[in-house]
Design an enzyme around this catalytic site. Structure first.
Site, short mmCIF file in Angstrom:
data_model
loop_
_atom_site.label_atom_id
_atom_site.label_comp_id
_atom_site.label_asym_id
_atom_site.label_seq_id
_atom_site.Cartn_x
_atom_site.Cartn_y
_atom_site.Cartn_z
N HIS A 81 1.07 -1.27 -0.39
CA HIS A 81 -0.43 0.04 0.29
C HIS A 81 0.66 1.66 -0.33
O HIS A 81 0.52 2.30 -1.34
CB HIS A 81 -0.26 0.19 1.36
CG HIS A 81 -1.66 1.56 1.16
ND1 HIS A 81 -2.66 2.11 0.90
CD2 HIS A 81 -1.34 2.21 2.80
CE1 HIS A 81 -2.88 3.12 1.21
NE2 HIS A 81 -1.77 3.26 2.55
N TYR A 116 9.32 15.86 0.63
CA TYR A 116 8.78 17.15 -0.22
C TYR A 116 8.75 17.44 -1.99
O TYR A 116 8.00 18.46 -2.06
CB TYR A 116 9.94 18.12 -0.12
CG TYR A 116 10.03 19.02 2.01
CD1 TYR A 116 8.99 19.85 2.37
CD2 TYR A 116 10.91 17.85 2.66
CE1 TYR A 116 8.42 19.64 3.01
CE2 TYR A 116 10.29 18.13 3.89
CZ TYR A 116 9.57 18.89 4.35
OH TYR A 116 8.83 19.82 5.15
N ASP A 135 6.96 21.69 -26.07
CA ASP A 135 6.72 20.27 -25.83
C ASP A 135 8.09 20.68 -25.19
O ASP A 135 8.42 21.51 -24.56
CB ASP A 135 6.58 20.01 -26.79
CG ASP A 135 6.19 17.80 -26.50
OD1 ASP A 135 6.48 17.75 -25.60
OD2 ASP A 135 5.11 17.90 -27.23
N SER A 142 -0.90 26.89 -5.59
CA SER A 142 -0.44 28.81 -5.40
C SER A 142 -1.16 28.96 -6.77
O SER A 142 -1.21 29.80 -7.37
CB SER A 142 0.76 28.90 -5.91
OG SER A 142 1.94 27.94 -4.77
N SER A 144 12.40 5.98 -14.02
CA SER A 144 12.37 6.93 -14.69
C SER A 144 12.04 8.45 -13.60
O SER A 144 11.39 9.14 -14.40
CB SER A 144 10.42 6.67 -14.66
OG SER A 144 9.45 7.02 -14.35
N SER A 145 12.01 8.38 -12.81
CA SER A 145 12.25 9.88 -11.91
C SER A 145 13.10 10.75 -12.53
O SER A 145 13.11 11.96 -12.91
CB SER A 145 12.14 9.56 -10.38
OG SER A 145 10.12 8.91 -9.89
N HIS A 179 15.20 12.97 12.13
CA HIS A 179 14.25 12.59 12.98
C HIS A 179 13.05 11.88 12.63
O HIS A 179 12.25 11.40 13.13
CB HIS A 179 13.35 14.62 12.64
CG HIS A 179 12.23 14.46 11.13
ND1 HIS A 179 12.85 15.75 10.38
CD2 HIS A 179 11.74 13.74 10.69
CE1 HIS A 179 11.61 15.66 9.55
NE2 HIS A 179 11.37 14.43 9.55
N HIS A 180 13.44 10.52 11.33
CA HIS A 180 12.99 9.80 11.83
C HIS A 180 13.00 8.21 12.04
O HIS A 180 12.61 7.67 12.73
CB HIS A 180 12.06 8.87 9.72
CG HIS A 180 11.89 10.23 9.39
ND1 HIS A 180 10.34 9.84 8.44
CD2 HIS A 180 12.37 10.92 7.94
CE1 HIS A 180 10.54 10.86 7.99
NE2 HIS A 180 11.43 11.92 7.76
N LYS A 237 5.12 29.54 3.97
CA LYS A 237 3.51 29.85 2.67
C LYS A 237 2.29 29.72 3.36
O LYS A 237 1.15 30.22 2.17
CB LYS A 237 3.98 28.37 2.23
CG LYS A 237 5.63 28.28 1.38
CD LYS A 237 5.42 27.06 0.94
CE LYS A 237 5.27 26.93 -1.38
NZ LYS A 237 5.80 27.08 -2.10
N HIS A 263 12.93 11.73 3.40
CA HIS A 263 12.71 13.22 3.47
C HIS A 263 12.87 13.99 3.05
O HIS A 263 11.70 14.66 2.35
CB HIS A 263 13.70 14.05 4.88
CG HIS A 263 12.36 14.91 5.86
ND1 HIS A 263 11.21 14.39 6.14
CD2 HIS A 263 12.22 15.80 5.52
CE1 HIS A 263 11.07 15.37 6.63
NE2 HIS A 263 10.90 16.47 6.08
N THR A 296 7.86 27.28 5.56
CA THR A 296 6.32 26.12 5.38
C THR A 296 5.16 27.75 6.23
O THR A 296 3.88 27.99 5.45
CB THR A 296 6.39 24.88 6.18
OG1 THR A 296 7.21 24.16 5.81
CG2 THR A 296 5.18 23.71 5.74
N TRP A 341 6.69 0.07 3.78
CA TRP A 341 6.96 0.13 2.84
C TRP A 341 8.99 1.67 3.34
O TRP A 341 10.00 1.50 1.73
CB TRP A 341 6.11 1.70 2.22
CG TRP A 341 6.59 2.72 2.96
CD1 TRP A 341 6.48 3.32 3.70
CD2 TRP A 341 7.11 4.21 2.34
NE1 TRP A 341 6.61 4.92 4.93
CE2 TRP A 341 7.17 4.95 3.38
CE3 TRP A 341 8.11 4.93 1.05
CZ2 TRP A 341 8.15 6.11 3.19
CZ3 TRP A 341 9.04 6.01 1.11
CH2 TRP A 341 9.32 6.44 2.08
N ARG A 386 1.85 1.19 15.09
CA ARG A 386 1.74 1.16 13.87
C ARG A 386 1.71 -0.51 13.19
O ARG A 386 2.73 -1.37 14.03
CB ARG A 386 2.19 2.96 12.54
CG ARG A 386 3.62 2.23 12.71
CD ARG A 386 4.85 2.98 12.33
NE ARG A 386 4.02 3.45 10.78
CZ ARG A 386 4.76 3.86 10.01
NH1 ARG A 386 5.77 4.41 10.43
NH2 ARG A 386 4.57 4.28 8.31
N GLU A 446 12.03 13.16 0.44
CA GLU A 446 10.90 12.62 -0.91
C GLU A 446 9.63 12.77 -0.33
O GLU A 446 8.12 13.74 -1.31
CB GLU A 446 11.06 11.03 -0.62
CG GLU A 446 9.58 10.18 -1.04
CD GLU A 446 9.73 9.72 -2.26
OE1 GLU A 446 10.77 10.52 -3.07
OE2 GLU A 446 8.59 9.34 -3.05
#
Lengths: 537, 388
Positions: free
Chosen positions: A88, A268, A117, A279, A180-181, A313-314, A342, A264, A339, A153, A461, A266
Site C-alpha cells: 500500500h 517534499y 513540448d 498556488s 523513471s523519476s 528525525h525519523h 507559505k 525526507h 512552511t 514501505w 503501527r 521525498e
C-alpha cells in the site's frame, strides 16, 4: 500579454505522405499511446496510470482496514497483512502520488512557459513506459513464493534480508521507478531552463513551474540514494556483503540513515508540486494575485535545502547521541518557518479577494486547512521526547496521511478539477464535484483524525490485531476507509462523464486564472501548441 | 484531570459517539507512571496550546475571508500582492516561538539520555517474537528469563472470548522495584525490535549486534503494558512487554525466589549433582513418551507455531521448512537437537538455549511423532549431552 497563437488545424487527410506533415494530429489506436512523444498524451498516460495505482493501493488500504475493524484475526494471516501495508505504501508513494504530479508537469509546464513540448520528447515517452513495468513487478511479488515483502514501505534491514524472492522484485521495481523519476526530472529541468517563451523570466514563471523546477532537483539528488540503499540490501541478500549486518562489520542503522536521506526529501518531492497547484488555484478563485510571490519561491527553495539535513528525525529511537538528537530536532523545527510563510501567503491571497468556491477551490481550502493540521502534528513529532513516545504509533500514521492525502492528494484533486476543462474541452459536473469533495473530506477525517487518539493511547503501527481498548477508534476509522474508497468511484464517474458528455468549456472558464494556457490557448487545447512562442511582456 | 481542555472536549464528543463500545475508550496518553512520562505529557500540552493559538489566528483569518470576501456578497478583489513588513514579521515571530519551545525541550532531551548511575541494569533482547531479560547489575543480578505472549491462540482466532489484557499479557513479567532508576540496555538477536512502556515514556529500538540504552524510574506500583513498536516480521503484533513495579522489599523477596534458580542453572552446568530443588522439575531424568508429547505440544505452541505452523507444514514467507515428513526431523536425533539449541544462521530460526533440557526433549519428541512423523522420542539427557 501578446497575440493569441493560432492552431495549425489542417483537415485530417492522412492518406498521403504522412512523414512530411509537420502538423499532424495523434496516431490512431493503441500505438498512439505506445509511441507518443507528445507532452499532452504522456501527461494523460501518467494521470491514468496514477489513478489505476491509486485504485490498487486504495483496495489494499481497504483490506488493511477490514482486518483492523475488530480485534483478533478475521480475514488474513499477519504475514499477508504486513505485505498489504508494505505494498500500500510503496504503490501509493511511487505509483500514485509521484506520477500524478509528473502528469501535471507534462501537461502544464510547456503550456505555462510557452514551450511547444518537453525538451526531450522521446525520453519523455521512455520515462513513462518504465512505470508500468515497475508496477507489474510490485504486484507480481504477491504471487512469488513467500509473497510480497512484509517489511513496511521503508524496507528496513535486516528484516528485508529474511524475505523471499518478492523482495528482489520490489528492489528492481524501486530501481526502475527511480530511473523513471530521474529521467523525467532531467527533462523537466531542461525544459524549464531552456524553453521558456521570450520574456518569461524565471521570476515571472507561474509558481507551479517553480515548485516543479525545485522538485526535479530534489529527485535527481535523492533517488540515486534510494537506489544505493536497496542495492546494498540486494547484495546483502545474495552476494555475501554485510552492509547491514553487525556480524560482518555492518550496521542495520546505516540502512535507515541512507533510506531517510532519500526519504525526507521525498516528502517534499511529493508535497512541493502540490504546493504549486494550490498556488495556481487559490489566486484564480480569489481573483487576486498570489501574495508574496518572491517569498513563495524563496520559501520553497529553503524547504528543499533544509529537507536534506533533517532525515534523522525519523530515527529518534535508534539511540543517537544526544547532540545528534538535538541537531536534527532544531533543523526540523526550522522547517516550520518557511512552511508557515507559505500558509500565511495563501491565506493573505484569499484575504480581501473576491472568492468563489467551485470544486478546485474547495479542494484547495481543504488542502490548506488539513495540510496545516499535518504540519502542526509534524511540529509535535519534531520534539524528541514527545516523538519518542509517539514513534511508530498510529499518531505518526495519522500525521503523514494528513500530509500525503489531505496535502498531496487534495492538491491533485484541486488540479484535476481546475485543468480538466482545458484538457478535455468540457466542463465537469459542479454538483457532483462538490459531492466528491465533501464526501472525501468527511471520510478522510473519519479515518485519520481518530488515529491521533490511537497513537497517543499507545497503539503501534503495522499490527494486524490490537488490544481491546483501541477497538472504538479502529471501527470508526475502518468505516471511514470504506466510505472514502466508495467516494473515489464518484470521482472516476465525474471524470469519465466530463470526457464523454460534459458541456463545452470556454477558453477561460475561471475568470481569475491568468497563466498562458488560459490566456493564450483555445479550449480544448490543440494537439500541438506554441509552435511559435508567445512573447511575454 | 491532566488532559488539555481542547483535547478533552473533542474526545468527549467522540466518546459520546462511542458509547456503545464494550471497552473503555483510550484517546490520550496512558496515565504517567514516571516523571519522564509526566514531563512528556506536560511538553505535549504546552505545544498543543501554542498550536491552538496559531490555529485560531490563521484559520480565523481564513474563515473570515471565506465569509466576508466572497464574490456572492459583492466583495471586490483588492490587488495588493506583497508587504515586506508583514512578510518579515511572519518569518521572524515563528522563529522566535520555536526558540522559546526549544529551550525547555533541550533540557528534557538531555535528561532522557542520561542513563548514568542506575540502581538496576537489565539487558533486554528482542527475538522473533519474544523478549529476553537478563538482570546484569544491581539487586537481582544473574536473573534471566524469556517473556512471551500469554494470550491463548483461541482468543486471537476468535474461538474464545477475549480477556481483559488481550495481547498485553506475558508468561514472565519483568519485575522492577519502585523508585529505583532502571537502566535498560537493548539489543536483538535477529531483526530490529523496539521496547516500549508508554506509562514510563521509555522507548528504545533493539538493534541486532549493537547495544543501546534508555532508562526509567517507576513512581508507583502497578503492572504496566506495552508492545513492540518496530515491525519485526510476522508476529510483530504479538510480542508485548509487561513490567510489574513492586515495593523494594517485595522486589527483594522476588529476587530471593528467582535468583537461586538462576544460580542453580550456572551451578548445574558446572556440577550436575548440585542442582537446586527449584530446577528439579527440569533435571535430566528419563520421562515417559506420553508426558514428553503433551508437554512438547505446549512448548511448540509457545515457541514454534508462528513459523512452523500448527499443521507442521511450515511457512514459506519465513523460510520455515515443513516439519511434517521432514527427513532431518525424523532422522538422527543429533541434528534436530543442535538446530534447536544453536539455531540456523541467517534465518529466523534462533537458538533456543534458554529452554530447559526437558523442554527441548519434549518439543522434539512432539515434533518427531506428530503429523505423520514416526521417529523415536528424545530424552532430556540426550539434549544435555549436546549442550556446549
Amino acid at each position: 500579454m501578446s497575440a493569441v497563437v493560432h492552431d495549425h488545424d489542417h483537415p485530417h487527410g492522412y492518406g498521403h505522405d504522412h512523414a512530411h506533415d509537420d502538423h499532424h494530429g495523434p496516431r490512431k489506436g493503441l500505438m498512439r499511446w505506445v509511441t507518443t512523444t507528445n507532452h499532452k498524451d504522456i501527461g494523460t498516460l501518467y494521470l491514468w496510470f496514477s489513478f489505476a495505482m491509486f485504485s490498487i493501493g486504495g483496495l489494499m488500504a481497504v483490506g488493511i482496514r477490514l482486518e483492523l475493524f475488530s480485534p483478533g484475526l478475521q480475514y488474513m494471516d499477519p504475514d499477508f497483512f504486513n505485505q498489504l501495508t508494505t505494498m500500500h505504501g510503496l504503490i501509493m508513494v511511487f505509483g500514485a502520488i509521484m506520477p500524478v504530479f509528473v502528469g501535471f508537469a507534462n501537461w502544464q509546464i510547456p503550456m505555462m512557459i510557452g514551450a511547444p513540448d518537453m525538451a526531450f520528447a522521446r525520453l519523455n515517452n521512455w520515462s513513462f513506459w518504465l512505470l508500468p513495468f515497475a508496477a507489474t513487478l510490485l504486484v507480481l511479488s504477491f504471487f512469488m513464493p513467500g509473497g510480497a515483502p512484509g517489511v513496511g514501505w521503508t524496507l528496513y534491514a535486516p528484516l528485508t534480508v529474511q524475505m523471499g524472492i518478492g523482495m528482489d522484485l520490489t528492489i528492481f521495481a524501486v530501481h526502475i521507478l527511480g530511473m523513471s523519476s530521474i529521467l523525467g526530472s532531467i527533462n523537466i529541468i531542461t525544459t524549464i531552463l531552456n524553453m521558456r517563451a521570450p520574456g518569461m523570466t524565471l521570476m515571472k514563471m507561474p509558481l507551479f513551474v517553480w515548485t516543479w523546477l525545485i522538485t526535479a532537483y530534489l529527485l535527481v539528488a535523492a533517488m540515486p540514494v534510494l537506489a544505493g540503499a536497496v542495492t546494498m540490501t540486494l547484495t546483502d541478500r545474495h552476494f555475501g556483503t554485510t552492509f547491514f549486518n553487525a556480524a560482518g562489520g555492518g550496521d542495520p542503522v546505516l540502512y535507515q540513515h541512507i533510506f531517510w536521506f532519500f526519504g525526507h526529501p521525498e516528502v517534499y518531492i511529493i508535497a512541493l508540486p502540490g504546493f504549486g497547484v494550490i498556488s495556481q488555484v487559490i489566486p484564480a478563485f480569489s481573483r487576486k494575485p498570489l501574495f508574496g510571490y518572491a517569498s513563495m519561491v524563496y520559501a520553497t527553495s529553503a524547504i528543499a535545502i533544509i529537507s536534506f539535513i533533517v532525515w534523522a528525525h525519523h530515527m529518534y529511537t535508534v539511540g543517537m547521541p544526544v547532540t545528534g538528537q538535538l541537531f536534527f530536532m532544531y533543523a526540523t523545527m526550522i522547517i516550520a518557518v518557511p512552511t508557515g510563510v507559505k500558509v500565511f501567503n495563501w491565506v493573505a491571497t484569499m484575504w480581501k479577494g473576491s472568492l468563489t468556491f467551485e470544486t478546485p477551490m474547495l479542494f484547495a481550502c481543504g488542502f490548506l486547512f488539513m495540510f496545516t493540521l499535518g504540519g502542526f502534528t509534524g511540529l509535535v513529532l519534531a520534539i524528541v521526547p514527545i516523538d519518542i513516545q509517539m514513534h511508530d504509533t498510529y499518531y505518526v500514521v495519522a500525521h503523514f496521511h494528513y500530509v500525503m492525502v489531505a496535502g498531496a492528494l487534495f492538491a491533485a484533486f484541486a488540479g484535476v478539477y481546475f485543468w480538466l476543462p482545458k484538457w478535455t474541452g468540457r466542463m465537469y459536473n459542479e454538483t457532483l464535484g462538490k459531492w466528491h469533495f465533501w464526501l472525501t473530506l468527511i471520510f478522510f477525517n473519519m479515518i485519520f483524525f481518530v488515529q491521533h487518539f490511537l497513537g497517543m493511547a499507545g497503539m503501534p503501527r503495522r499490527i494486524p490485531d490490537y488490544p481491546l481498548m483501541f477497538e472504538t477508534w479502529n471501527k470508526i476509522s475502518s468505516i471511514g476507509a470504506f466510505g472514502m474508497g466508495l467516494a473515489q468511484l464518484l470521482f472516476l464517474y465525474v471524470v469519465v462523464q466530463t470526457i464523454r458528455k460534459g458541456e463545452p468549456a470556454p477558453q477561460r472558464p475561471w475568470e481569475g486564472a491568468d497563466s498562458l494556457e488560459w490566456t493564450h490557448l483555445p479550449t480544448p487545447v490543440p494537439y500541438h501548441t506554441f509552435e511559435t512562442q508567445p512573447v511575454v511582456k | 484531570m491532566k488532559g488539555s481542555n481542547l483535547v478533552s472536549l473533542t474526545a468527549g464528543l467522540w466518546a459520546a459517539l462511542a458509547a456503545g463500545a464494550a471497552h473503555a475508550v483510550a484517546w490520550y496518553f496512558q496515565s504517567p507512571a514516571s516523571r519522564m512520562a509526566e514531563t512528556i505529557d506536560w511538553l505535549h500540552q504546552v505545544i498543543m496550546w501554542i498550536i491552538l493559538v496559531i490555529f485560531v489566528g490563521v484559520f480565523g483569518v481564513m474563515f473570515c475571508a471565506c465569509f466576508a470576501h466572497r464574490k456572492s456578497v459583492g466583495h471586490k478583489a483588492a490587488q495588493f500582492h506583497e508587504n515586506t513588513t508583514v512578510e518579515l514579521l511572519w518569518t521572524v515571530i515563528p522563529a522566535i516561538v520555536l526558540v522559546v519551545i526549544a529551550w525547555p525541550v533541550t533540557k528534557v532531551v538531555i535528561a532522557q539520555k542520561d542513563t548514568s548511575a542506575p540502581d538496576v541494569t537489565i539487558k533486554v533482547t528482542g527475538y522473533q517474537w519474544k523478549w529476553g531479560y537478563d538482570y546484569l547489575r544491581g539487586e537481582g543480578e544473574g536473573i534471566s528469563f524469556v517473556s512471551t505472549l500469554a494470550t491463548p491462540r483461541e482468543q486471537i482466532e476468535g474461538t474464545a472470548p477475549k480477556g481483559e489484557n488481550y495481547l498485553l499479557e506475558v508468561d514472565n513479567e519483568l519485575v522492577v522495584p519502585v523508585g529505583k532508576k532502571i537502566r535498560v540496555i537493548t539489543t536483538a538477536a535477529d531483526v530490529i525490535h523496539a521496547w516500549w512502556i508508554p506509562a514510563f515514556g521509555a522507548k528504545q529500538d533493539a538493534i541486532p549486534g549493537f547495544l543501546r540504552d534508555t532508562w526509567f524510574r517507576a513512581e508507583q506500583e502497578g503492572t504496566f503494558r506495552g508492545q513492540c513498536t518496530e515491525l519485526c516480521g510476522k508476529e510483530h503484533g504479538y510480542m508485548p512487554i509487561v513490567v510489574r513495579a513492586v515495593k523494594p522489599d517485595e522486589y527483594t523477596k522476588w529476587v530471593a525466589q528467582h535468583q537461586p534458580k538462576a544460580a542453580a542453572k550456572v551451578a548445574a552446568s558446572a556440577a550436575p549433582a548440585a542442582a537446586a530443588p527449584a530446577a528439579a522439575a527440569d533435571d535430566t531424568k528419563p520421562l515417559p513418551v506420553a508426558e514428553l508429547v503433551s508437554r512438547g505440544e505446549k512448548v511448540y505452541t509457545a515457541n514454534c507455531v508462528a513459523c512452523h505452523q500448527a499443521t507442521g507444514k511450515g511457512l514459506e514467507a519465513m523460510k520455515a521448512p515443513a516439519l511434517a515428513g521432514n527427513k532431518v526431523v525424523t532422522g538422527s536425533k543429533q541434528e534436530p537437537i543442535d538446530t534447536v539449541l544453536n539455531g540456523r544462521p541467517n534465518t529466523a530460526m534462533q537458538p533456543f538455549k534458554q529452554l530447559s533440557d526437558a523442554e527441548i526433549a519434549a518439543v522434539l519428541t512432539y515434533v518427531r511423532s506428530s503429523w505423520g512423523n514416526k521417529a523415536s522420542d528424545v530424552q532430556p539427557a540426550e539434549v544435555k549431552a549436546r549442550r556446549k
